[in-house]
Design a protein around this motif. Structure first.
Motif, PDB file in Angstrom:
ATOM      1  N   LEU A  28       0.926  -1.282  -0.215  1.00 43.02           N
ATOM      2  CA  LEU A  28       0.109   0.005   0.136  1.00 43.02           C
ATOM      3  C   LEU A  28       0.949   1.237   0.006  1.00 43.02           C
ATOM      4  O   LEU A  28       0.692   2.118  -0.845  1.00 43.02           O
ATOM      5  CB  LEU A  28      -0.953  -0.123   1.390  1.00 43.02           C
ATOM      6  CG  LEU A  28      -1.590   1.242   1.386  1.00 43.02           C
ATOM      7  CD1 LEU A  28      -2.933   1.165   0.186  1.00 43.02           C
ATOM      8  CD2 LEU A  28      -2.702   1.136   2.522  1.00 43.02           C
ATOM      9  N   TRP A  29       1.810   1.355   0.968  1.00 41.54           N
ATOM     10  CA  TRP A  29       2.494   2.632   1.089  1.00 41.54           C
ATOM     11  C   TRP A  29       3.557   2.794   0.034  1.00 41.54           C
ATOM     12  O   TRP A  29       3.826   3.778  -0.488  1.00 41.54           O
ATOM     13  CB  TRP A  29       3.416   2.476   2.335  1.00 41.54           C
ATOM     14  CG  TRP A  29       2.447   2.382   3.653  1.00 41.54           C
ATOM     15  CD1 TRP A  29       1.927   1.428   4.317  1.00 41.54           C
ATOM     16  CD2 TRP A  29       1.419   3.445   3.990  1.00 41.54           C
ATOM     17  NE1 TRP A  29       1.093   1.788   5.085  1.00 41.54           N
ATOM     18  CE2 TRP A  29       0.672   3.057   4.951  1.00 41.54           C
ATOM     19  CE3 TRP A  29       1.048   4.735   3.445  1.00 41.54           C
ATOM     20  CZ2 TRP A  29      -0.424   3.727   5.658  1.00 41.54           C
ATOM     21  CZ3 TRP A  29       0.071   5.503   4.076  1.00 41.54           C
ATOM     22  CH2 TRP A  29      -0.479   5.022   5.385  1.00 41.54           C
ATOM     23  N   SER A  30       4.298   1.524  -0.481  1.00 42.52           N
ATOM     24  CA  SER A  30       5.127   1.687  -1.471  1.00 42.52           C
ATOM     25  C   SER A  30       4.647   1.874  -3.152  1.00 42.52           C
ATOM     26  O   SER A  30       5.291   2.343  -3.736  1.00 42.52           O
ATOM     27  CB  SER A  30       6.265   0.366  -1.236  1.00 42.52           C
ATOM     28  OG  SER A  30       5.610  -0.681  -1.788  1.00 42.52           O
TER      29      SER A  30
ATOM     30  N   LEU B   7      11.152  12.529  -8.976  1.00 46.90           N
ATOM     31  CA  LEU B   7      11.800  11.985 -10.171  1.00 46.90           C
ATOM     32  C   LEU B   7      10.938  12.113 -11.605  1.00 46.90           C
ATOM     33  O   LEU B   7      11.083  12.302 -12.570  1.00 46.90           O
ATOM     34  CB  LEU B   7      12.200  10.629 -10.028  1.00 46.90           C
ATOM     35  CG  LEU B   7      13.449  10.413  -9.058  1.00 46.90           C
ATOM     36  CD1 LEU B   7      13.834   8.946  -8.814  1.00 46.90           C
ATOM     37  CD2 LEU B   7      14.621  11.199  -9.482  1.00 46.90           C
ATOM     38  N   SER B   8       9.441  11.890 -11.215  1.00 49.84           N
ATOM     39  CA  SER B   8       8.356  12.181 -12.242  1.00 49.84           C
ATOM     40  C   SER B   8       7.917  13.439 -12.546  1.00 49.84           C
ATOM     41  O   SER B   8       6.811  13.827 -12.875  1.00 49.84           O
ATOM     42  CB  SER B   8       7.329  11.237 -11.890  1.00 49.84           C
ATOM     43  OG  SER B   8       6.697  11.379 -10.747  1.00 49.84           O
TER      44      SER B   8
ATOM     45  N   PRO C 221       6.732   6.969  -2.309  1.00 49.03           N
ATOM     46  CA  PRO C 221       7.512   7.764  -1.735  1.00 49.03           C
ATOM     47  C   PRO C 221       7.782   9.235  -2.236  1.00 49.03           C
ATOM     48  O   PRO C 221       7.507   9.223  -3.409  1.00 49.03           O
ATOM     49  CB  PRO C 221       8.978   7.011  -1.373  1.00 49.03           C
ATOM     50  CG  PRO C 221       9.030   6.056  -2.345  1.00 49.03           C
ATOM     51  CD  PRO C 221       7.666   5.753  -2.791  1.00 49.03           C
ATOM     52  N   ALA C 222       8.350  10.070  -1.548  1.00 53.55           N
ATOM     53  CA  ALA C 222       8.602  11.288  -1.972  1.00 53.55           C
ATOM     54  C   ALA C 222       9.522  11.427  -3.015  1.00 53.55           C
ATOM     55  O   ALA C 222       9.469  12.525  -4.127  1.00 53.55           O
ATOM     56  CB  ALA C 222       9.202  12.372  -0.900  1.00 53.55           C
TER      57      ALA C 222
ATOM     58  N   PHE D 143       8.660   2.580  -9.705  1.00 54.82           N
ATOM     59  CA  PHE D 143       7.606   2.887  -8.649  1.00 54.82           C
ATOM     60  C   PHE D 143       6.180   2.370  -9.139  1.00 54.82           C
ATOM     61  O   PHE D 143       6.186   1.840 -10.379  1.00 54.82           O
ATOM     62  CB  PHE D 143       7.446   4.529  -8.453  1.00 54.82           C
ATOM     63  CG  PHE D 143       8.786   4.980  -8.220  1.00 54.82           C
ATOM     64  CD1 PHE D 143       9.144   5.202  -6.635  1.00 54.82           C
ATOM     65  CD2 PHE D 143       9.808   5.629  -9.109  1.00 54.82           C
ATOM     66  CE1 PHE D 143      10.138   5.874  -6.349  1.00 54.82           C
ATOM     67  CE2 PHE D 143      10.914   6.159  -8.473  1.00 54.82           C
ATOM     68  CZ  PHE D 143      10.906   6.398  -7.244  1.00 54.82           C
ATOM     69  N   LEU D 144       5.397   2.314  -8.135  1.00 53.95           N
ATOM     70  CA  LEU D 144       3.936   1.958  -8.539  1.00 53.95           C
ATOM     71  C   LEU D 144       3.938   0.448  -9.080  1.00 53.95           C
ATOM     72  O   LEU D 144       3.268   0.222 -10.178  1.00 53.95           O
ATOM     73  CB  LEU D 144       3.296   2.881  -9.511  1.00 53.95           C
ATOM     74  CG  LEU D 144       3.220   4.248  -9.034  1.00 53.95           C
ATOM     75  CD1 LEU D 144       2.591   5.219 -10.113  1.00 53.95           C
ATOM     76  CD2 LEU D 144       2.194   4.542  -7.788  1.00 53.95           C
ATOM     77  N   GLY D 145       4.820  -0.290  -8.517  1.00 57.67           N
ATOM     78  CA  GLY D 145       4.803  -1.710  -8.876  1.00 57.67           C
ATOM     79  C   GLY D 145       5.184  -1.847 -10.497  1.00 57.67           C
ATOM     80  O   GLY D 145       4.562  -2.804 -11.032  1.00 57.67           O
TER      81      GLY D 145
END
Length: 545
Positions: A23-25, A36-37, A30-31, A93-95
Motif C-alpha cells: 500500500l505505502w510503496s 523524479l516524475s 515515496p517522495a 515505482f507503482l509496482g
C-alpha cells in the motif's frame, strides 16, 4: 478439513501482509517518486491550469495567451528539469508502473522540448494560432504527459493509460477545425482505426496475462512464444500489431495520409515526431526483455515482413502524389519500416547494445527532422491554403530562400544524405541489422531509399529550379511571422546538421539498463502458501495420526 482451514488462514495472512507492504510503496509512493516524475506532473498540472483559465476567457475563438504562457512555462520547466536531473540508480515505482532511468530521462527531454517547440512555432503563424485556445492547449499538454507515461511504463496497464490519454487528446485535436470537412473526416478515421488498434492491444494483453499471470514487461521472459503456446504467441502478435498502427507501419498505415493531410501542420509535426518516438521507446523496453522458451524466428519474420512492406509502400506510393503532406505521410510510412530493422535486431538479440543505440538515435533524429519539416510547411501554408501541392512551391527558392534552404536540409535528412543527421540514423540501423544477419532487409532499405530520393528531390526541384507561376504560394506574411519562423526553423535545421556532423553520441553514451523491477510479492507469497498447503496435505496423508 484441517488442510482447508490451514489454507484459508494462510491466505488471509498473505493478503493482509501484501496490502500492508504494497500500500505505502505502490499506491502511496515515496517522495522521491514525485521528484523524479516531476516532468509528467508539471504537464498534468499545467493542463489543469490552462483548462481553468479557459473558463474566464470571454472569446473562445481567439488565442488565450495566458494559457499559452502557462503551457510554455511548464514545457520549459519540464525540459530543464529532465536535462539537469541525474539518475544514479534506476528506480521503479507503482509496482513497475513507472520506471525512472536513463531511457525515461531522454524521453522526457525529447517530449518536453518537442512540445515547447510546437507551442512556440504555433504562436507565430495565423493558422497555428488556432491551436492556442485554452482547451486545445490543455489537450496538447495532456497528450505530452501521456507520451511521457508511455515511455516510463514498465508494465502494460500504465502504458495503456498513457496511450489512451494521448490518443483521446489527438482525436479531438485532429478534428478541431470544425469548418473543414477534411479535418473532421481525418478525425473520424483516426478515431475508428485507433479504437480498433486499442482493442488489439487489450486482447493481446489479455492473452499474455492468461499465459503468464502478469503484464509486466520484465515478466515477458516467462512467456513461451512458440506454436505450442498459441495464446502467448497470439498475444504478442496482437500487441505488436496494435503498436504498428501507432507507428504507421504498413499494412496498418491507411490512416496516416488522411490524418496528416487533414490536421493542422503544426499538429501533424507533433504527431509525426513525438508519438512515433514514444511508441519506438515502448517497443525498445519490451524487446529488451528476452522472451522465454520457444523459437523467436516467427517474431523476427513478422518484423522482417513489416519492415519490407512498409519501406516498399512508403517509397512507391509517395511517387504518385502531389500533396506535400501526403508525400511526407508516405515518407513517414517508409521511415517506420526502417524502425523495423532495429526491432528485428532486438528480437534476435535482446542484449544487443548496438541495436538499442541505433533505435534510440534514429527515433530522436526522425523526431527532429519531422518536426522541422512540418514547421516549414506550416510557414509556407500561412496566408495561403493548407495542404500545398508540389507545383505551388515553384519559385520559393527565390521568394523565401531561408524556408527553401531549411526544408531542403530536412528532406536531405529523410533521404539519409550526409552530413545531415538522417545519414547517421540509417547508418546505425543498417550496421545493427547486418551484424544480426538481416542482409535481405538491409538491401531492401538501401534500394528503396534510393527510390524515395525521387520525391524528395522533386520537391527541391520545384523550389529551386522552377520559375514562380500564378499558382505559386504567396509570401506576404508579416515581418513578425517571418522572423519567428526563421528562428524556429533555424533551430531545427541547426540541430539536424550538428547531430549529422558530431554523431548521436548521447545515444551511444546512454545507459540502457532499465530500472530494477519490484518482485510480485502477492504472486510469490501465494505460491509459497500453495506449496506449504501441499506439503501439509502430504504430511497428513503419510501420517494419518
Amino acid at each position: 478439513m484441517m488442510s482447508a482451514d490451514f489454507m484459508m488462514t494462510q491466505l488471509q495472512e498473505t493478503i493482509k501482509t501484501a496490502i500492508q507492504t504494497r500500500l505505502w510503496s505502490d499506491i502511496l509512493p515515496p517522495a522521491s517518486f514525485y521528484f523524479l516524475s516531476l516532468p509528467i506532473l508539471l504537464l498534468l498540472v499545467g493542463g489543469l491550469v490552462t483548462m481553468l483559465l479557459g473558463v474566464f476567457k470571454t472569446d473562445p475563438d481567439k488565442p488565450c495567451y495566458p494559457s499559452w504562457y502557462v503551457a510554455v512555462f511548464v514545457s520549459f520547466a519540464a525540459a530543464v528539469f529532465a536535462i539537469f536531473s541525474k539518475i544514479s540508480t534506476p528506480k521503479a515505482f507503482l509496482g513497475s508502473g513507472v520506471l525512472i532511468d536513463d531511457i525515461s530521462r531522454m524521453s522526457f527531454i525529447v517530449i518536453a522540448i518537442g512540445t515547447l517547440f510546437t507551442l512556440m512555432a504555433s504562436s507565430m503563424t495565423k493558422i497555428g494560432k488556432q491551436l492556442l485556445r485554452s482547451e486545445l492547449l490543455t489537450l496538447i499538454l495532456f497528450s505530452s504527459a501521456g507520451l511521457m507515461v508511455m515511455c516510463a511504463a514498465g508494465e502494460f496497464l500504465s502504458f495503456f493509460v498513457g496511450l489512451e490519454l494521448t490518443s483521446i487528446s489527438l482525436y479531438v485535436l485532429v478534428g478541431y477545425q470544425r469548418r473543414t470537412l477534411q479535418g473532421m473526416e481525418a478525425s473520424i478515421k483516426y478515431f475508428i482505426l485507433g479504437a480498433a488498434a486499442a482493442a488489439m492491444l487489450l486482447m493481446g494483453a489479455a492473452l499474455i496475462y492468461a499465459s503468464i499471470g502478469s503484464l509486466r514487461f520484465a515478466d515477458f521472459r516467462l512467456l513461451n512464444i512458440s506454436f505450442s503456446n498459441p495464446f502467448g504467441l497470439a498475444g504478442v502478435l496482437l500487441i505488436f500489431s496494435g503498436l504498428a498502427f501507432k507507428l504507421a507501419i504498413a499494412p496498418f498505415h491507411s490512416w496516416a495520409p488522411d490524418v496528416y493531410q487533414g490536421a493542422n501542420s503544426h499538429l501533424t509535426g507533433y504527431m509525426a515526431s513525438l508519438v512515433k518516438f514514444s511508441v519506438a521507446i515502448v517497443i525498445l523496453r519490451i524487446l529488451s526483455v528476452s522472451f522465454g522458451d520457444g523459437e523467436k524466428t516467427g517474431l523476427i519474420i513478422v518484423f522482417w515482413i513489416f519492415g519490407a512492406v512498409s519501406i516498399a509502400v512508403g517509397s512507391l506510393f509517395g511517387l504518385v502524389h502531389n500533396s506535400i503532406k501526403r508525400i511526407l505521410a508516405y515518407s513517414s510510412v517508409a521511415n517506420a519500416g526502417y524502425f523495423c530493422l532495429a526491432f528485428a535486431s532486438l528480437a534476435a538479440d535482446p542484449t544487443s547494445l548496438e541495436s538499442k543505440q541505433s533505435l534510440m538515435s534514429y527515433a530522436v533524429i526522425y523526431a527532429v527532422l519531422s518536426m522541422g519539416a512540418f514547421t516549414v510547411i506550416s510557414w509556407l501554408e500561412d496566408s495561403n491554403r493548407e495542404d500545398l501541392l508540389k507545383e505551388e512551391l515553384a519559385g520559393i527558392g527565390s521568394k523565401k530562400p531561408f524556408a527553401a534552404v531549411t526544408l531542403s536540409v530536412f528532406l536531405f535528412g529523410f533521404a539519409g544524405i550526409p552530413p545531415i543527421a538522417g545519414f547517421f540514423g540509417k547508418f546505425f540501423l543498417l550496421l545493427s541489422a547486418l551484424n544480426q544477419g538481416f542482409i535481405g532487409l538491409s538491401i531492401i532499405l538501401v534500394l528503396f531509399s534510393c527510390l524515395s530520393l525521387y520525391y524528395y528531390l522533386s520537391i527541391m526541384a520545384e523550389m529551386w529550379f522552377k520559375p514562380a507561376t500564378r499558382y505559386s504560394a504567396q509570401s506576404n506574411q508579416s515581418e513578425e511571422t517571418n522572423s519567428g519562423m526563421k528562428a524556429v526553423s533555424f533551430i531545427a535545421a541547426f540541430a539536424a546538421i550538428v547531430i549529422g556532423i558530431m554523431g548521436p553520441r548521447w545515444a551511444i553514451n546512454l545507459n540502457y539498463t532499465q530500472a530494477s523491477e519490484k518482485n510480485m510479492r502477492i504472486v510469490n507469497t501465494a505460491n509459497s502458501v500453495h506449496n506449504n498447503a501441499n506439503s501439509k496435505n502430504e504430511n497428513v496423508i503419510s501420517n494419518p495420526k
